[in-house]
Design an enzyme around this catalytic site. Structure first.
Site, PDB file in Angstrom:
ATOM      1  N   ASP A 155      -9.808 -55.509  39.883  1.00  0.00           N
ATOM      2  CA  ASP A 155      -9.028 -54.745  38.896  1.00  0.00           C
ATOM      3  C   ASP A 155      -7.921 -54.037  39.680  1.00  0.00           C
ATOM      4  O   ASP A 155      -7.945 -52.824  39.862  1.00  0.00           O
ATOM      5  CB  ASP A 155      -9.976 -53.756  38.212  1.00  0.00           C
ATOM      6  N   SER A 156      -6.986 -54.832  40.147  1.00  0.00           N
ATOM      7  CA  SER A 156      -6.041 -54.340  41.152  1.00  0.00           C
ATOM      8  C   SER A 156      -4.657 -54.105  40.571  1.00  0.00           C
ATOM      9  O   SER A 156      -4.372 -54.484  39.438  1.00  0.00           O
ATOM     10  CB  SER A 156      -5.912 -55.386  42.260  1.00  0.00           C
TER      11      SER A 156
HETATM   12  N1  SAM Z   1      -5.462 -52.179  34.779  1.00  0.00           N
HETATM   13  C1  SAM Z   1      -4.531 -52.118  35.825  1.00  0.00           C
HETATM   14  C2  SAM Z   1      -3.442 -53.115  35.828  1.00  0.00           C
HETATM   15  O1  SAM Z   1      -3.690 -54.312  36.004  1.00  0.00           O
HETATM   16  O2  SAM Z   1      -2.308 -52.696  35.644  1.00  0.00           O
HETATM   17  C3  SAM Z   1      -5.136 -51.940  37.155  1.00  0.00           C
HETATM   18  C4  SAM Z   1      -5.633 -50.554  37.199  1.00  0.00           C
HETATM   19  S1  SAM Z   1      -6.385 -49.891  38.553  1.00  0.00           S
HETATM   20  C5  SAM Z   1      -5.721 -48.298  38.398  1.00  0.00           C
HETATM   21  C6  SAM Z   1      -5.624 -50.519  40.023  1.00  0.00           C
HETATM   22  C7  SAM Z   1      -6.194 -49.836  41.245  1.00  0.00           C
HETATM   23  O3  SAM Z   1      -6.150 -50.727  42.346  1.00  0.00           O
HETATM   24  C8  SAM Z   1      -5.478 -48.557  41.685  1.00  0.00           C
HETATM   25  O4  SAM Z   1      -6.311 -47.456  41.489  1.00  0.00           O
HETATM   26  C9  SAM Z   1      -5.163 -48.796  43.165  1.00  0.00           C
HETATM   27  O5  SAM Z   1      -5.333 -47.649  43.971  1.00  0.00           O
HETATM   28  C10 SAM Z   1      -6.164 -49.889  43.498  1.00  0.00           C
HETATM   29  N2  SAM Z   1      -5.806 -50.704  44.671  1.00  0.00           N
HETATM   30  C11 SAM Z   1      -4.613 -51.230  44.995  1.00  0.00           C
HETATM   31  N3  SAM Z   1      -4.702 -51.909  46.159  1.00  0.00           N
HETATM   32  C12 SAM Z   1      -5.998 -51.824  46.560  1.00  0.00           C
HETATM   33  C13 SAM Z   1      -6.714 -52.320  47.693  1.00  0.00           C
HETATM   34  N4  SAM Z   1      -6.110 -53.039  48.629  1.00  0.00           N
HETATM   35  N5  SAM Z   1      -8.032 -52.036  47.768  1.00  0.00           N
HETATM   36  C14 SAM Z   1      -8.662 -51.311  46.820  1.00  0.00           C
HETATM   37  N6  SAM Z   1      -8.026 -50.801  45.738  1.00  0.00           N
HETATM   38  C15 SAM Z   1      -6.721 -51.058  45.610  1.00  0.00           C
END
Ligand code: SAM
Length: 283
Positions: A155-156
């Site tokens: 869910d990135s």
């Molecule tokens: N529903 C959303 C979308 O597709 O627009 C995604 C939501 S969720 C908030 C995305 C999350 O991924 C963020 O909180 C961000 O910090 C996290 N994120 C980004 N890169 C990451 C990584 N390499 N490892 C773990 N988390 C990551």
């Protein structure tokens, strides 16, 4: 004076929401975090100026990323969510009593803290006793596991900035290794409509296809994401989302969902021809 949030979907296309109030704004070591309130979409949350979640339409994304794999394999017990800092995916997952453990790894603790405070509608199950939170890069986290999870949900954010590594061959290979024999990998798969996004979608699909015997794509309508048409990837070692779906089994759980149902589950895998062509599913 009117205040508008505007997101560039392409250099020639913009999407705007009239804002009542900005609730939160901070720069973390990884990204710019903003939370707004609006009449049409309620509260909404952006990272680096890109929409993540709105109060009004988040149910679509979270239903589809969770219930499709859960209805395919009801024996899923150990779940890993990579990203997902708003908590919406964990909230839906926590509705299954059969799930024993939910690990969530988000790179950015400030996102989780801000969402806990300002987005209770998604973050409300982060304190469930089965949930374990880790704050590190998902790309590194996954390297140390083997046969450890029945389901991994990616869910990135998009494939640039902190999310970039979550779209690489190395990452997908480590997900394969971390999954059990019946394991499933679901990931947000970008949109097929605008060129820059569809390029990422094609690349992700071809990388996953090299590794997983079952590799499919399904779709949903998400009004606040670019083009409103969003894809999810479903990859598995054995489980097939159409063959293994047992409608009455899932319906007997009695989960009241606002978007997902088992008819829609089947229909979501029926893709338009231009998407099939982009994914090399037809010539
Ligand atoms: N529903 C959303 C979308 O597709 O627009 C995604 C939501 S969720 C908030 C995305 C999350 O991924 C963020 O909180 C961000 O910090 C996290 N994120 C980004 N890169 C990451 C990584 N390499 N490892 C773990 N988390 C990551």
């Amino acid at each position: 004076m009117e205040l508008w949030y505007t997101e560039e979907h392409t250099p020639d296309v913009r999407f705007s929401i009239k804002v009542k109030k900005q609730i939160y704004s901070a720069k973390s070591p990884f990204q710019q975090i903003d939370i707004f309130d609006s009449d049409e979409f309620g509260r909404f949350f952006t990272l680096d100026g890109l929409m993540m979640v709105t109060e009004k339409d988040e149910f679509i994304y979270h239903d589809m990323i969770v219930h499709v794999p859960m209805a395919t394999n009801p024996a899923i017990k150990r779940v890993l969510v990579i990203g997902g800092g708003d908590g919406g995916t964990v909230r839906e997952m926590a509705r299954y009593d059969s799930v024993e453990r939910i690990d969530m790894v988000d790179i950015d603790e400030m996102v989780v803290d801000a969402c806990r405070l300002h987005l209770p509608f998604t973050s409300c199950r982060l304190d469930d006793a089965r949930v374990h939170l880790y704050f590190e890069d998902g790309l590194k986290f996954i390297r140390r596991f083997e046969n450890s999870y029945d389901l991994i949900i990616v869910d990135s954010t998009d494939p640039f900035g902190p999310g970039e590594g979550l779209f690489t061959r190395e990452f997908y290979g480590n997900c394969f290794k971390a999954l059990s024999e019946d394991g499933i990998l679901v990931n947000q798969h970008e949109n097929p409509y605008y060129e820059s996004y569809s390029h990422s979608m094609k690349r992700a699909h071809s990388r996953i296809k090299e590794l997983f015997p079952v590799c499919r794509v399904y779709q949903a309508h998400i009004p606040t994401y670019p083009s409103g048409h969003w894809l999810f990837g479903f990859a598995a070692k054995r489980s097939d989302p159409l063959r293994d779906l047992d409608d009455s089994r899932w319906n007997s759980l009695g989960l009241d969902t606002k978007y997902y149902n088992t008819d829609l589950h089947r229909g979501a895998f029926a893709l338009p021809n231009y998407v099939k062509r982009a994914l090399d599913l037809i010539g």
